[in-house]
Design an enzyme around this catalytic site. Structure first.
Site, PDB file in Angstrom:
ATOM      1  CB  THR B 100      -0.940   0.013   1.205  1.00 24.81           C
ATOM      2  OG1 THR B 100      -0.169  -0.126   2.390  1.00 24.81           O
ATOM      3  CG2 THR B 100      -1.921  -1.123   1.130  1.00 24.81           C
ATOM      4  CB  VAL B 102       1.595   5.886   3.441  1.00 24.74           C
ATOM      5  CG1 VAL B 102       2.497   6.568   4.446  1.00 24.74           C
ATOM      6  CG2 VAL B 102       0.586   6.866   2.891  1.00 24.74           C
ATOM      7  CB  CYS B 103       3.222   0.744   3.828  1.00 24.96           C
ATOM      8  SG  CYS B 103       1.636   0.896   4.655  1.00 24.96           S
ATOM      9  CB  SER B 104       5.393   0.836  -0.851  1.00 22.98           C
ATOM     10  OG  SER B 104       4.580  -0.248  -0.642  1.00 22.98           O
TER      11      SER B 104
END
Lengths: 227, 219
Positions: B100, B102-104
């Site tokens: 997803t 923001v995580c990546s």
């Protein structure tokens, strides 16, 4: 106290029929057993169109027997996916199958070897041939979320030939009765491997594997069934 | 007026309230900050600095990110918290989901970039946890090109996330039961610092710089 006499077959059938004639809503319960776990995804969901003969109504549980040829695809279930613009979209599976031919195949898990190396690439290769036989959409279903399905599709390079549909909460999988418990492998509830040809919402061809084996559910089998 | 209250009621609470000069303070008043808190009970225990060794929860297991073949050869074994945390200082951060946005794009790369800084501060491991399966975590780590500076662990059934009170229903984002975004500094199994984002889509207090600042305040 007397136990109720449940050997009266018409009554049981009628119970199942009443429960599943239009919509069914399973009752929540605290007991954790395989049957109940498998039906918990359907708690509170309005899913219609599941044939009464496939639904087994227990005292506190509701289990759906596995899919068979001639069943209708249940209504009211939507799967998420990322479209070609990279936007998250939702697809009602019964609506998508209405009035056309659709090929759906399911894999136990994204990024697992048989799925990545054999099953999905096989369908990507044969996608043009399958679509030439009048199939409008080829969908790959797995119990993963849409982000993972999108990333998996990109890593296998589907070129948008196969729609990567995410059945994140296993709603469709459980409504079809094809769930597979892979918690001991760290995967949780997944789907059995299958491929099927759906014509106007009715399952015409079904190649349902026992578990995650890859024997009869390949693209070539669907092509043979189409011709 | 006070005499009238005392005469009218034998209620202990009323009398106490009267003797306090009318201040309405009950027997067990909840502080206003707690009343406004949206954190769950488990999270409030952590935030109240009830420092318990979380490795005592031997039922919680995290599965290391691995390929299928590695899984088969290891018998799909999961690691206990003790093997992750015992005798070590680690920074553990949780993300809502692999692959997803923001995580990546921001969260994980931030920690990868500052991994050397953490090492200098005595952190032995940086661990990223998400409610996914271990094979997806491995594919995600490979896609982001992360080396061994950050380890990826999968909270397969969400039990670790629930034990922290960090579970969040992200069904609106079509993700199901996932985790909030959080980051913690754990010393030998005891959570010393923990920060949780107000919304999983934000990255304000759980990124690598904020964690370094928070660690600097630890005595």
């Amino acid at each position: 106290s007397d136990k109720p006499d449940l050997s009266d077959k018409p009554l049981t059938d009628k119970m199942a029929q009443v429960a599943a004639s239009r919509t069914f809503m399973a009752l929540p319960t605290a007991r954790a057993s395989a049957t109940l776990k498998s039906s918990r995804a359907l708690v509170g969901r309005k899913v219609s169109g599941v044939a009464p003969s496939r639904v087994v109504l227990g005292r506190k549980s509701l289990k759906v027997n596995a899919l068979a040829v001639g069943d209708k695809i249940p209504e009211g279930i939507s799967l998420s996916y990322f479209d070609s613009d990279g936007e998250m979209a939702s697809l009602d599976i019964a609506e998508a199958c209405a009035g056309k031919k659709v090929v759906l195949f399911a894999v136990p898990g994204a990024f697992t070897p048989t799925c990545s190396y054999n099953h999905l690439p096989g369908f990507v290769e044969k996608a043009d041939e399958i679509k030439a036989k009048g199939v409008e959409m080829i969908g790959c279903v797995a119990v993963n979320d849409a982000f993972v399905m999108d990333a998996w599709g990109k890593s296998v390079q589907t070129d948008d030939k196969v729609v990567m549909l995410a059945d994140g909460s296993a709603i469709l999988t459980k409504a079809l009765g094809v769930e597979l418990d892979l918690t001991d492998k760290g995967l949780g509830i997944r789907s059995r491997r299958y491929s099927m040809l759906i014509d106007d919402g009715v399952v015409k061809e079904l190649n349902l594997e026992e578990g995650g084996a890859f024997t009869i559910s390949g693209a070539q089998d669907i092509l043979d069934a189409l011709s | 007026m006070l005499a009238a209250v005392r005469n009218r009621s034998r209620d202990v609470g009323m009398v106490m309230r009267a003797s306090l000069g009318g201040m309405a303070r009950g027997y067990a008043d909840v502080p206003q900050g707690h009343k406004d808190a949206t954190l769950t009970g488990a999270a409030q225990n952590i935030s109240n600095m009830r420092r318990r060794d979380i490795t005592l929860r031997q039922d919680l297991k995290l599965a290391a990110a691995r390929s299928w073949d590695e899984g088969v050869s290891s018998g799909f074994a999961a690691d206990s918290l003790a093997s992750l945390m015992h005798g070590k200082k680690i920074v553990l951060f949780g993300v809502p989901g692999a692959f997803t946005g923001v995580c990546s794009q921001s969260h994980v790369p931030g920690y990868v970039k500052l991994a050397a800084e953490f090492k200098k501060k005595g952190v032995d491991d940086i661990v990223c946890v998400s409610v996914n399966d271990p094979f997806t975590m491995k594919a995600w780590a490979e896609k982001m090109g992360v080396d061994s500076s950050v380890s990826f662990y999968a909270d397969v059934d969400g039990s670790w996330t629930r034990s922290l009170g960090m579970e969040k229903d992200l069904s609106v984002a079509l993700l199901g039961q996932r985790s909030q975004r959080y980051a913690m500094y754990v010393d030998n199994g005891i959570i010393i610092k923990m920060m949780v984002e107000e919304s999983p889509a934000e990255l304000k207090v759980t990124d690598a710089e904020s964690m370094l600042t928070a660690m600097a305040t630890v005595v």
